[in-house]
Write a protein that holds these residues in place. Structure first.
Motif, mmCIF file in Angstrom:
data_model
loop_
_atom_site.group_PDB
_atom_site.id
_atom_site.type_symbol
_atom_site.label_atom_id
_atom_site.label_comp_id
_atom_site.label_asym_id
_atom_site.label_seq_id
_atom_site.Cartn_x
_atom_site.Cartn_y
_atom_site.Cartn_z
ATOM 1 N N MET A 173 0.835 -1.209 0.000
ATOM 2 C CA MET A 173 0.000 0.000 0.000
ATOM 3 C C MET A 173 0.868 1.257 0.000
ATOM 4 N N ASP A 174 1.998 1.195 0.701
ATOM 5 C CA ASP A 174 2.888 2.354 0.793
ATOM 6 C C ASP A 174 3.645 2.591 -0.504
ATOM 7 N N THR A 175 4.145 1.518 -1.109
ATOM 8 C CA THR A 175 5.009 1.682 -2.277
ATOM 9 C C THR A 175 4.240 1.850 -3.586
ATOM 10 N N SER A 176 3.003 1.318 -3.641
ATOM 11 C CA SER A 176 2.259 1.366 -4.906
ATOM 12 C C SER A 176 1.007 2.234 -4.857
ATOM 13 N N GLY A 177 0.594 2.652 -3.660
ATOM 14 C CA GLY A 177 -0.641 3.419 -3.546
ATOM 15 C C GLY A 177 -1.895 2.556 -3.593
ATOM 16 N N ALA A 178 -1.727 1.234 -3.549
ATOM 17 C CA ALA A 178 -2.872 0.323 -3.625
ATOM 18 C C ALA A 178 -3.733 0.434 -2.377
ATOM 19 N N GLY A 179 -5.006 0.077 -2.522
ATOM 20 C CA GLY A 179 -5.897 -0.030 -1.380
ATOM 21 C C GLY A 179 -5.703 -1.362 -0.680
ATOM 22 N N PHE A 180 -6.366 -1.528 0.464
ATOM 23 C CA PHE A 180 -6.193 -2.736 1.255
ATOM 24 C C PHE A 180 -6.593 -3.990 0.483
ATOM 25 N N VAL B 211 -7.456 0.127 7.403
ATOM 26 C CA VAL B 211 -6.415 1.069 6.960
ATOM 27 C C VAL B 211 -6.646 1.389 5.485
ATOM 28 N N THR B 212 -6.706 2.666 5.157
ATOM 29 C CA THR B 212 -6.991 3.093 3.791
ATOM 30 C C THR B 212 -5.730 3.622 3.099
ATOM 31 N N ALA B 213 -5.833 3.719 1.789
ATOM 32 C CA ALA B 213 -4.742 4.328 1.027
ATOM 33 C C ALA B 213 -4.519 5.764 1.484
ATOM 34 N N GLY B 214 -5.600 6.429 1.909
ATOM 35 C CA GLY B 214 -5.479 7.791 2.424
ATOM 36 C C GLY B 214 -4.675 7.848 3.714
ATOM 37 N N ASP B 215 -4.879 6.855 4.603
ATOM 38 C CA ASP B 215 -4.093 6.797 5.846
ATOM 39 C C ASP B 215 -2.607 6.664 5.531
ATOM 40 N N VAL B 216 -2.298 5.793 4.587
ATOM 41 C CA VAL B 216 -0.905 5.550 4.227
ATOM 42 C C VAL B 216 -0.291 6.800 3.591
ATOM 43 N N ALA B 217 -1.072 7.472 2.740
ATOM 44 C CA ALA B 217 -0.584 8.698 2.108
ATOM 45 C C ALA B 217 -0.368 9.802 3.141
ATOM 46 N N ALA C 106 0.364 9.369 6.266
ATOM 47 C CA ALA C 106 1.579 9.021 7.005
ATOM 48 C C ALA C 106 2.818 9.466 6.231
ATOM 49 N N ARG C 107 2.793 9.248 4.923
ATOM 50 C CA ARG C 107 3.940 9.623 4.102
ATOM 51 C C ARG C 107 4.176 11.125 4.164
ATOM 52 N N GLU C 108 3.104 11.908 4.191
ATOM 53 C CA GLU C 108 3.239 13.363 4.284
ATOM 54 C C GLU C 108 3.899 13.788 5.590
ATOM 55 N N MET C 109 3.745 12.943 6.630
ATOM 56 C CA MET C 109 4.376 13.216 7.924
ATOM 57 C C MET C 109 5.759 12.578 8.014
ATOM 58 N N ASN C 110 6.246 12.023 6.886
ATOM 59 C CA ASN C 110 7.502 11.279 6.867
ATOM 60 C C ASN C 110 7.435 10.077 7.804
ATOM 61 N N CYS C 111 6.281 9.382 7.719
ATOM 62 C CA CYS C 111 6.049 8.184 8.515
ATOM 63 C C CYS C 111 5.602 7.047 7.602
ATOM 64 N N VAL C 112 5.578 5.843 8.145
ATOM 65 C CA VAL C 112 4.986 4.695 7.458
ATOM 66 C C VAL C 112 4.024 4.021 8.420
ATOM 67 N N VAL C 113 3.076 3.256 7.859
ATOM 68 C CA VAL C 113 2.101 2.540 8.673
ATOM 69 C C VAL C 113 2.544 1.083 8.801
ATOM 70 N N LYS C 114 2.590 0.597 10.031
ATOM 71 C CA LYS C 114 2.941 -0.792 10.314
ATOM 72 C C LYS C 114 1.954 -1.363 11.325
ATOM 73 N N LEU C 115 1.696 -2.681 11.229
ATOM 74 C CA LEU C 115 0.977 -3.353 12.304
ATOM 75 C C LEU C 115 2.010 -3.712 13.358
ATOM 76 N N LEU C 116 1.865 -3.133 14.544
ATOM 77 C CA LEU C 116 2.873 -3.289 15.590
ATOM 78 C C LEU C 116 2.353 -4.114 16.761
ATOM 79 N N PRO D 207 7.850 6.941 12.610
ATOM 80 C CA PRO D 207 8.722 7.799 11.801
ATOM 81 C C PRO D 207 9.554 6.973 10.818
ATOM 82 N N ALA D 208 9.762 7.508 9.633
ATOM 83 C CA ALA D 208 10.565 6.818 8.622
ATOM 84 C C ALA D 208 11.996 6.595 9.105
#
Length: 429
Positions: free
Chosen positions: A171-178, A233-239, A241-251, A271-272
């Motif tokens: 989702m982060d690298t391609s912009g794909a949805g869940f 988690v949506t493509a919008g959430d991932v995008a 996060a990227r704007e904040m210089n972050c990535v989304v992970k299941l932790l 944070p990235a």
């Protein structure tokens, strides 16, 4: 070298079991040298004798009578890789009661009823080892149990499910949805046809319970673990996060909070720059913080037949050595008996995205909603104008109860058209 072989029974011959059997054969000479005695495969219990398998086995080694196999008088060691609660629990207990030490990869059973198994092992004076239950080939349980036994672990933060990491990375690298990313994961064999255990966080929660139990010397079960999956988690959430210089992970997050512990699994922005942010594809990693050692990270393939079998055989060598020496390894350490905090008392930060009216005073009213719950704002930015106006707010750390109450307040405000995204932010402390 002791020439009398140690006899091993294997329960299950799926992707992991077949690799265990293969390695037992291919590495027989090295294993004998490392253990001090030959390791002999005495039998393999399977559900169906005629099922297709990754490895050819002599018919006389296969049996459908698993209980009969583990209670044979000549069995020294039992490897359980069938998974699930029953019959695995009954078989492990029977093996221990009959004098065999046990190696298991069964995270679900350990997270649900580990104390019963540990007590049975202690009563029998036998080993119960389970490195393969968490993060596949990555050696993480032994460092927690032994290498850091003289230290005080304060936090364990991990990516412990390869399926969800692959999906979120895609989702982060391609912009794909869940759904699109999930379908690709299934096509590549990273996700099951029914991916519920992975995408809803059940698998990671079981692993978090095991990690927290070891790290904090307390009994933690899967039922104690707060759990959220990644399906929302949506493509919008991932995008965002990227704007904040972050990535989304299941932790999986296990933390020492005073005399209590917090154990949770959920998607979060990190944070990235954090070491876990660079964990790509289906890989796993566990980040450990302790008072003396500082920060440590363990990284590698977290699943798969051969990697998991590697961890199984590592445990097998240890318990075999102990068997020859007439001793047993480290058992359960639950002396601290720490309370597990409810999620509401857990300290975290929120990233909240709002559709709002584009008029004066809205930002002030949103800030007031946070302030009334005792939550301070770290950053806020406005995006769009008119009907597309949005506010993106990141809070400072507060209790989850305070943050959840803030979000509920925001949902009821006239100036807020919708709360479009809520996600926790971790790893920045």
């Amino acid at each position: 070298m002791n020439t009398k072989p140690l006899k091993v029974a294997v329960l299950g011959c799926g992707s992991v079991g077949s690799q265990v059997v293969r390695l037992l054969g291919e590495q027989a000479g090295d294993l004998a040298a490392r253990v001090g005695a030959p390791i002999e495969l005495a039998g393999v219990a399977v559900r169906r004798l005629d099922a297709p398998r990754e490895i050819d086995l002599p018919a006389d080694l296969l049996t459908t009578d698993a209980l009969g196999l583990v209670t044979r008088g000549d069995i020294d060691l039992v490897i359980e890789v069938i998974g699930g609660i029953e019959p695995a629990r009954s078989l492990i207990l029977a093996a221990l009661e009959n004098g065999a030490s046990v190696v298991t990869a069964n995270k679900a059973l350990l997270a649900e009823d580990g104390p019963t198994l540990f007590e049975a092992a202690a009563k029998a004076g036998r080993d119960l080892y389970y490195e393969a239950a968490v993060a596949g080939a990555i050696p993480i349980l032994r460092p927690l149990r032994e290498s850091l036994a003289g230290d005080k672990v304060t936090r364990v933060l991990g990516i412990v499910n390869g399926t969800t990491n692959f999906i979120l990375d895609k989702m982060d690298t391609s912009g794909a949805g869940f759904e699109e990313a999930l379908q690709e994961a299934q096509a590549l064999g990273y996700a099951e046809a029914d991916p519920t255990a992975d995408v809803e966080g059940f698998d990671a929660a079981a692993k978090a319970a095991i990690l927290a139990s070891l790290a904090f010397h307390s009994r933690v079960t899967a039922a104690d673990v707060y759990r959220e999956g990644i399906a929302d988690v949506t493509a919008g959430d991932v995008a965002s996060a990227r704007e904040m210089n972050c990535v989304v992970k299941l932790l999986a997050i296990c933390e020492l909070r005073g005399d209590a512990v917090s154990v949770r699994v959920h998607p979060a922005m990190i944070p990235a720059s954090h070491p876990l942010a660079s964990v790509r594809g289906a890989y796993n990693a566990v980040f450990v913080e302790s008072e003396a050692a500082g920060q440590l990270m363990f990284y590698g393939p977290g699943a798969g037949g051969a990697p998991t079998a590697s961890a199984v055989l590592g445990d097998l060598v240890t318990v075999a050595r102990n068997k020859l020496a007439g001793t047993r390894g480290v058992g359960e350490s639950s002396y601290a008996a720490r309370e597990v905090l409810p999620m509401g008392e857990t300290v975290t930060s929120y990233h909240v995205q709002l559709d709002v009216d584009d008029r004066a005073g809205v930002l002030a009213s949103v800030a007031t909603a946070f302030s009334e719950q005792g939550v301070s704002i770290q950053t806020v930015r406005q995006e769009g104008r008119g009907a597309d106006a949005q506010l993106v707010v990141v809070s400072h750390p507060a209790t989850d109860a305070q943050l959840a109450a803030t979000v509920e307040h925001l949902r009821g405000m006239d100036s807020v058209r919708a709360v479009t995204s809520v996600m926790r932010v971790e790893g920045g402390e």
